[in-house]
Design an enzyme around this catalytic site. Structure first.
Site, short mmCIF file in Angstrom:
data_model
loop_
_atom_site.label_atom_id
_atom_site.label_comp_id
_atom_site.label_asym_id
_atom_site.label_seq_id
_atom_site.Cartn_x
_atom_site.Cartn_y
_atom_site.Cartn_z
CB SER A 164 -0.93 0.01 1.21
OG SER A 164 -1.44 1.36 1.57
CE1 TYR A 176 -4.54 -2.48 4.82
CE2 TYR A 176 -3.27 -0.31 4.71
CZ TYR A 176 -3.91 -1.44 4.26
OH TYR A 176 -3.98 -1.54 2.67
#
Length: 317
Positions: A164, A176
Site C-alpha cells: 500500500s 495496517y
C-alpha cells in the site's frame, strides 16, 4: 545542452514503453494463484485473468465467496478455501495446488488477502489488535509465500505482493501500516534472493480505493467499540469531540476513494504477463502525485500535511 537532456529522457521513456509492451508467451498454459478472492481486488483480478485465458487458482476465505466466483467465471477457474492465518489451511492449499500445476509449476502467486480493521489511535489499541492485522497482512503473506515458493521457482515465475502507499507513509494507528511496511521489506529481500533463480518479485502500492476494507460502517463500529473499552482517564484526554470528528470523517471516506478497482488489477496483470515487469507499481493518481512524492520530502513537512486535519484532543500540552 537542455535539448540533449530532453532527447535522452525521451529515449529512456520510449525504451521503457517498448519493453513494457512485450508480453510473456504461452499465457493460457500458466497457472496463477490469487489469495483473497472473495471480494475486492482479488475477485476482480481472478475474473480478468480468467477472461484472458490463464489458469486461475482462486483462494477464497469462505465457501460462499468461492461459489459466487465460480458462477461468474469459466470452467478453467478453480477455487480453494484458504485461511492465510492457519498453517494447516496453507499446507492443504499447497498440496492441492501441487496436484493442479504438476511439473509446470506455479507461474504467479498474488498475495492479495488483507484486512485493515481495527484502525484507531495507537493508544486505543492492545497487542492483540495489532496481531490480528499483522497475522493476515504480513505473517500470513510470508507463510503463504514460503510454502508456494518452490512451485514458483520451478516455473521461474512471479511473486506479486500487495502492499500500500501506507507502506511508505503511516496515516493512522493500528496494525495496517506496520504490516504494509513489513510487506515492502520482505519483498525487497526476497526479490534479491530470487534473482539467480529467474523469479521476479513485484510490489503493488495502491492509494485510496473503495474496497471491502474501507467499509465506513465497519470502521465506525470499530471506533465505537474501542472507545467504550478505554479507561476513563484516556477518554478524558481525547474527549467525545475527538471520537465524533473521526466518525464524521469516516462517513465521508468513500468520497475520497477511487472506485475503479481495475486501476490496481491492471498493475497486477502487467506484473504477471509482461516480460519485463516493474519492481513497484504505484496504483492511483493520489499515490503517484501526492503520497509517493510526499514520502520523499522532509519529515516535518509530511507530518504537517498528514496531521493538519486531525481533530484537537480535549487535553493539549
Amino acid at each position: 545542452m537542455w535539448l540533449y537532456l530532453a532527447a535522452l529522457l525521451g529515449l529512456y521513456f520510449l525504451r521503457r514503453w517498448y519493453r513494457e509492451r512485450q508480453s510473456v508467451e504461452g499465457l493460457p498454459e500458466k497457472y496463477v494463484l490469487i489469495t483473497g478472492c472473495d471480494s475486492g481486488f482479488g475477485n476482480l483480478l481472478a475474473k480478468q485473468l480468467d477472461a484472458r485465458g490463464l489458469r486461475v487458482l482462486a483462494a477464497c476465505l469462505t465457501q460462499q465467496g468461492a461459489e459466487q466466483l465460480r458462477k461468474a467465471t469459466s470452467e478453467r477457474l478453480q477455487t480453494v478455501i484458504l485461511d492465510v492465518t492457519r498453517t494447516d489451511s496453507i499446507a492443504a492449499a499447497t498440496a492441492w495446488v501441487k496436484e493442479q500445476v504438476g511439473h509446470k509449476g506455479l507461474w504467479g502467486l498474488v498475495n492479495n488477502a488483507g484486512i485493515a480493521v481495527p484502525v484507531a489511535p495507537n493508544e486505543w489499541l492492545t497487542k492483540d489488535d495489532f496481531v490480528r492485522v499483522l497475522d493476515v497482512n504480513l505473517i500470513g503473506l510470508i507463510e503463504v509465500t514460503l510454502s508456494f515458493l518452490p512451485l514458483v521457482k520451478r516455473a521461474r515465475g512471479r511473486v506479486i505482493n500487495v502492499a500500500s502507499i501506507m507502506g511508505r507513509l503511516a496515516f493512522f494507528g493500528g496494525g495496517y501500516c506496520p504490516s504494509k511496511y513489513g510487506v515492502e521489506a520482505f519483498s525487497d529481500s526476497l526479490r534479491r534472493e530470487m534473482l539467480p533463480f529467474g523469479v521476479k518479485v513485484c510490489v503493488i502500492e495502491p492509494g485510496y480505493f473503495s474496497t471491502a476494507v474501507t467499509n465506513p460502517q465497519l470502521i465506525i463500529e470499530n471506533f465505537t467499540r474501542l472507545w467504550k473499552r478505554l479507561p476513563e482517564e484516556t477518554k478524558a484526554s481525547y474527549g467525545e469531540s475527538y471520537l465524533k470528528a473521526f466518525i464524521h470523517a469516516t462517513r465521508d471516506l468513500p468520497k475520497s476513494c477511487n472506485s475503479d478497482l481495475s486501476v490496481v488489477t491492471g498493475c497486477m496483470k502487467h506484473a504477471l504477463t509482461a516480460r519485463h515487469p516493474r519492481t513497484r507499481y504505484s496504483a492511483g493518481w493520489d499515490a503517484k502525485l501526492i503520497f509517493l512524492p510526499l514520502s520523499y520530502l522532509p519529515t516535518w513537512f509530511a507530518d504537517f500535511v498528514l496531521t493538519w486535519s486531525y481533530p484537537a484532543p480535549a487535553q493539549k500540552v
